[in-house]
Scaffold this motif. Structure first.
Motif, PDB file in Angstrom:
ATOM      1  N   ASP A  40       0.834  -1.204   0.000  1.00 25.63           N
ATOM      2  CA  ASP A  40       0.000   0.000   0.000  1.00 25.63           C
ATOM      3  C   ASP A  40       0.870   1.255   0.000  1.00 25.63           C
ATOM      4  O   ASP A  40       0.621   2.191  -0.767  1.00 25.63           O
ATOM      5  CB  ASP A  40      -0.924  -0.017   1.224  1.00 25.63           C
ATOM      6  N   ALA A  41       1.896   1.275   0.828  1.00 20.69           N
ATOM      7  CA  ALA A  41       2.787   2.437   0.901  1.00 20.69           C
ATOM      8  C   ALA A  41       3.523   2.665  -0.413  1.00 20.69           C
ATOM      9  O   ALA A  41       3.657   3.800  -0.871  1.00 20.69           O
ATOM     10  CB  ALA A  41       3.786   2.258   2.038  1.00 20.69           C
ATOM     11  N   ILE A  42       3.988   1.582  -1.038  1.00 22.21           N
ATOM     12  CA  ILE A  42       4.680   1.699  -2.329  1.00 22.21           C
ATOM     13  C   ILE A  42       3.727   2.246  -3.385  1.00 22.21           C
ATOM     14  O   ILE A  42       4.083   3.146  -4.155  1.00 22.21           O
ATOM     15  CB  ILE A  42       5.267   0.340  -2.755  1.00 22.21           C
ATOM     16  N   CYS A  43       2.512   1.712  -3.422  1.00 22.23           N
ATOM     17  CA  CYS A  43       1.533   2.174  -4.418  1.00 22.23           C
ATOM     18  C   CYS A  43       1.168   3.641  -4.216  1.00 22.23           C
ATOM     19  O   CYS A  43       1.027   4.380  -5.189  1.00 22.23           O
ATOM     20  CB  CYS A  43       0.288   1.298  -4.385  1.00 22.23           C
ATOM     21  N   LYS A  44       1.049   4.056  -2.974  1.00 19.75           N
ATOM     22  CA  LYS A  44       0.758   5.470  -2.705  1.00 19.75           C
ATOM     23  C   LYS A  44       1.926   6.354  -3.134  1.00 19.75           C
ATOM     24  O   LYS A  44       1.721   7.410  -3.733  1.00 19.75           O
ATOM     25  CB  LYS A  44       0.446   5.680  -1.228  1.00 19.75           C
ATOM     26  N   ALA A  45       3.153   5.929  -2.838  1.00 14.95           N
ATOM     27  CA  ALA A  45       4.334   6.724  -3.200  1.00 14.95           C
ATOM     28  C   ALA A  45       4.507   6.820  -4.711  1.00 14.95           C
ATOM     29  O   ALA A  45       4.948   7.844  -5.223  1.00 14.95           O
ATOM     30  CB  ALA A  45       5.582   6.123  -2.563  1.00 14.95           C
ATOM     31  N   LEU A  46       4.167   5.737  -5.421  1.00 13.27           N
ATOM     32  CA  LEU A  46       4.342   5.717  -6.874  1.00 13.27           C
ATOM     33  C   LEU A  46       3.069   6.080  -7.638  1.00 13.27           C
ATOM     34  O   LEU A  46       3.068   6.113  -8.866  1.00 13.27           O
ATOM     35  CB  LEU A  46       4.823   4.328  -7.327  1.00 13.27           C
ATOM     36  N   ASP A  47       1.981   6.334  -6.901  1.00 15.65           N
ATOM     37  CA  ASP A  47       0.688   6.655  -7.500  1.00 15.65           C
ATOM     38  C   ASP A  47       0.296   5.606  -8.551  1.00 15.65           C
ATOM     39  O   ASP A  47       0.121   5.914  -9.732  1.00 15.65           O
ATOM     40  CB  ASP A  47       0.714   8.055  -8.123  1.00 15.65           C
ATOM     41  N   CYS A  48       0.219   4.350  -8.085  1.00  6.31           N
ATOM     42  CA  CYS A  48      -0.112   3.247  -8.991  1.00  6.31           C
ATOM     43  C   CYS A  48      -0.969   2.216  -8.272  1.00  6.31           C
ATOM     44  O   CYS A  48      -1.276   2.374  -7.087  1.00  6.31           O
ATOM     45  CB  CYS A  48       1.162   2.596  -9.522  1.00  6.31           C
ATOM     46  N   GLN A  49      -1.352   1.189  -8.986  1.00  3.48           N
ATOM     47  CA  GLN A  49      -2.121   0.077  -8.450  1.00  3.48           C
ATOM     48  C   GLN A  49      -1.191  -1.120  -8.264  1.00  3.48           C
ATOM     49  O   GLN A  49      -0.170  -1.227  -8.951  1.00  3.48           O
ATOM     50  CB  GLN A  49      -3.248  -0.306  -9.413  1.00  3.48           C
ATOM     51  N   PRO A  50      -1.532  -2.054  -7.356  1.00  2.00           N
ATOM     52  CA  PRO A  50      -0.677  -3.229  -7.150  1.00  2.00           C
ATOM     53  C   PRO A  50      -0.381  -3.994  -8.436  1.00  2.00           C
ATOM     54  O   PRO A  50       0.742  -4.459  -8.642  1.00  2.00           O
ATOM     55  CB  PRO A  50      -1.475  -4.082  -6.162  1.00  2.00           C
ATOM     56  N   GLY A  51      -1.343  -4.109  -9.317  1.00  2.00           N
ATOM     57  CA  GLY A  51      -1.145  -4.812 -10.585  1.00  2.00           C
ATOM     58  C   GLY A  51      -0.119  -4.151 -11.488  1.00  2.00           C
ATOM     59  O   GLY A  51       0.415  -4.791 -12.403  1.00  2.00           O
ATOM     60  N   ASP A  52       0.165  -2.886 -11.248  1.00  2.23           N
ATOM     61  CA  ASP A  52       1.176  -2.172 -12.044  1.00  2.23           C
ATOM     62  C   ASP A  52       2.591  -2.592 -11.672  1.00  2.23           C
ATOM     63  O   ASP A  52       3.516  -2.422 -12.469  1.00  2.23           O
ATOM     64  CB  ASP A  52       1.041  -0.657 -11.858  1.00  2.23           C
ATOM     65  N   ILE A  53       2.775  -3.129 -10.455  1.00  2.00           N
ATOM     66  CA  ILE A  53       4.125  -3.442 -10.001  1.00  2.00           C
ATOM     67  C   ILE A  53       4.332  -4.903  -9.648  1.00  2.00           C
ATOM     68  O   ILE A  53       5.470  -5.330  -9.456  1.00  2.00           O
ATOM     69  CB  ILE A  53       4.531  -2.558  -8.796  1.00  2.00           C
ATOM     70  N   LEU A  54       3.250  -5.693  -9.571  1.00  3.25           N
ATOM     71  CA  LEU A  54       3.373  -7.105  -9.235  1.00  3.25           C
ATOM     72  C   LEU A  54       3.295  -7.971 -10.494  1.00  3.25           C
ATOM     73  O   LEU A  54       2.624  -7.617 -11.451  1.00  3.25           O
ATOM     74  CB  LEU A  54       2.278  -7.546  -8.260  1.00  3.25           C
ATOM     75  N   GLU A  55       3.962  -9.107 -10.432  1.00  2.00           N
ATOM     76  CA  GLU A  55       3.984 -10.022 -11.556  1.00  2.00           C
ATOM     77  C   GLU A  55       3.920 -11.447 -11.002  1.00  2.00           C
ATOM     78  O   GLU A  55       4.617 -11.778 -10.042  1.00  2.00           O
ATOM     79  CB  GLU A  55       5.290  -9.821 -12.326  1.00  2.00           C
ATOM     80  N   PHE A  56       3.082 -12.286 -11.591  1.00  2.23           N
ATOM     81  CA  PHE A  56       2.970 -13.670 -11.158  1.00  2.23           C
ATOM     82  C   PHE A  56       4.054 -14.508 -11.828  1.00  2.23           C
ATOM     83  O   PHE A  56       4.255 -14.427 -13.028  1.00  2.23           O
ATOM     84  CB  PHE A  56       1.593 -14.246 -11.514  1.00  2.23           C
ATOM     85  N   ARG A  57       4.763 -15.292 -11.022  1.00  2.87           N
ATOM     86  CA  ARG A  57       5.794 -16.215 -11.533  1.00  2.87           C
ATOM     87  C   ARG A  57       5.578 -17.587 -10.913  1.00  2.87           C
ATOM     88  O   ARG A  57       5.381 -17.693  -9.718  1.00  2.87           O
ATOM     89  CB  ARG A  57       7.196 -15.753 -11.151  1.00  2.87           C
ATOM     90  N   GLU A  58       5.631 -18.609 -11.716  1.00  2.00           N
ATOM     91  CA  GLU A  58       5.505 -19.968 -11.194  1.00  2.00           C
ATOM     92  C   GLU A  58       6.825 -20.476 -10.702  1.00  2.00           C
ATOM     93  O   GLU A  58       7.855 -20.067 -11.099  1.00  2.00           O
ATOM     94  CB  GLU A  58       4.974 -20.909 -12.271  1.00  2.00           C
TER      95      GLU A  58
END
Length: 58
Positions: A40-58
């Motif tokens: 939440d803090a990262i998203c607020k600082a970068l003004d983005c959504q979690p999906g903008d910075i997270l990536e699913f990896r198997e």
């Protein structure tokens, strides 16, 4: 996202009150988990959504 916002790791770590090494581990994918409060803090600082910075990896 950091590049789009022209923000350094140092600046982000200061804004969200997290150590530089922890931010680096998150950025390089070495971290096994992330707290929702940190995300939440990262998203607020970068003004983005979690999906903008997270990536699913198997």
């Amino acid at each position: 996202m950091m590049a789009k916002r022209k923000m350094s790791l140092n600046e982000l770590s200061e804004r969200i009150n997290l150590t530089l090494s922890n931010i680096s581990n998150l950025k390089t994918g070495k971290a096994k988990a992330i707290r929702f409060s940190t995300l939440d803090a990262i998203c607020k600082a970068l003004d983005c959504q979690p999906g903008d910075i997270l990536e699913f990896r198997e």
